[in-house]
Structures are given as C-alpha cells and as structure tokens.
Motif scaffolding. Structure first.
Motif, short mmCIF file in Angstrom:
data_model
loop_
_atom_site.label_atom_id
_atom_site.label_comp_id
_atom_site.label_asym_id
_atom_site.label_seq_id
_atom_site.Cartn_x
_atom_site.Cartn_y
_atom_site.Cartn_z
N LYS A 93 -10.98 -22.30 -15.88
CA LYS A 93 -10.61 -21.14 -15.07
C LYS A 93 -11.72 -20.10 -15.16
N PRO A 94 -12.09 -19.50 -14.02
CA PRO A 94 -13.08 -18.42 -14.08
C PRO A 94 -12.59 -17.29 -14.97
N PRO A 95 -13.47 -16.64 -15.66
CA PRO A 95 -14.91 -16.64 -15.51
C PRO A 95 -15.65 -17.64 -16.40
N LYS A 96 -14.93 -18.54 -17.05
CA LYS A 96 -15.59 -19.49 -17.93
C LYS A 96 -16.50 -20.43 -17.12
N PHE A 97 -17.67 -20.70 -17.66
CA PHE A 97 -18.65 -21.57 -17.01
C PHE A 97 -18.13 -23.00 -16.89
#
Length: 133
Positions: A93-97
């Motif tokens: 899930k954003p903001p994870k790369f």
C-alpha cells in the motif's frame, strides 16, 4: 509524448485483487490471487528477493537492475496497448515502495504517460466503460 488515452491504473493486492481486470506485475503473488499475471513485466525473482527479503541491495540498485534486466527489453507503447483497461498490482500500500513504482516511472520516462494509483473510489466506479476497447 502520446496523445492516446489509456485506462491503466496501479494498485495493491489487498485493495484490488478481486477486481476482474487485475493483473499482477510481481514475481510473487498471494496464494489466494486468482487473476492473471503479466510475466513480461515482472522483475527477476532473485532480484525481488534481494531487495524485498534479503535487503542486500539498495532501492536505486533494484530500480536500475529491474529496468536493465526486464523493462528495457520491452516497447513501452506496446505495453500500454496490451494492458489498457487493466489494474496492475503490486504488494504494498502506498506510500511504501513497490515494484509497480519502478514500472510507473519507466512508462512515464519513456512515453510521458502517467499511470495513476487507483483509490477505492476509483475501483468502485470502474464500470463497463473501463473495459470497453
């Protein structure tokens, strides 16, 4: 720069995996994911493991190797055509790369087209017009 409109979005498994237009672009998928996989867009499994599990390469190294080994061998305009009307999925899930971030950056750099990240509202709103070709 392209003038054609494409209906391509990215998302992550826990939000959009049940949508009928979902396609994984990860070398690993959840065991319950039953939709398709864009194998030509997936990075090498060993590269994925080195960045996301072993943590022995940097994000910049991962991006450079993913592009060199996989994406640079593809025609970005053919990719846009092939995956028009699709939700391309990654794990996080954003903001994870995620690997889809590299894919989106590559498409943008090569074509000028920006693939947006779908929200729940977007996914809920995808009707028959999303699938029309």
């Amino acid at each position: 720069m392209i003038n054609k409109k494409y209906d391509i979005f990215t998302s992550y498994f826990s939000l959009a995996a049940k949508h009928t237009s979902s396609i994984s672009i990860c070398p690993k998928t959840p065991p319950w994911f039953v939709m398709g996989r864009a194998k030509e867009l997936c990075c090498d499994e060993e590269l994925y493991k080195r960045y996301f599990r072993l943590l022995d390469i940097s994000r910049d190294e991962f991006k450079a190797q993913y592009i060199a080994q996989t994406l640079s061998k593809l025609d970005p305009y053919e990719v846009l055509e092939k995956y028009n009307h699709k939700l391309l999925l990654g794990w996080y899930k954003p903001p994870k790369f995620d690997c889809r971030n590299v894919f989106v950056e590559w498409i943008h750099e090569e074509t000028g087209f920006m693939i947006p990240e779908a929200t729940q509202k977007d996914i809920d709103g995808f009707g028959l017009e999303f699938f029309s070709i």
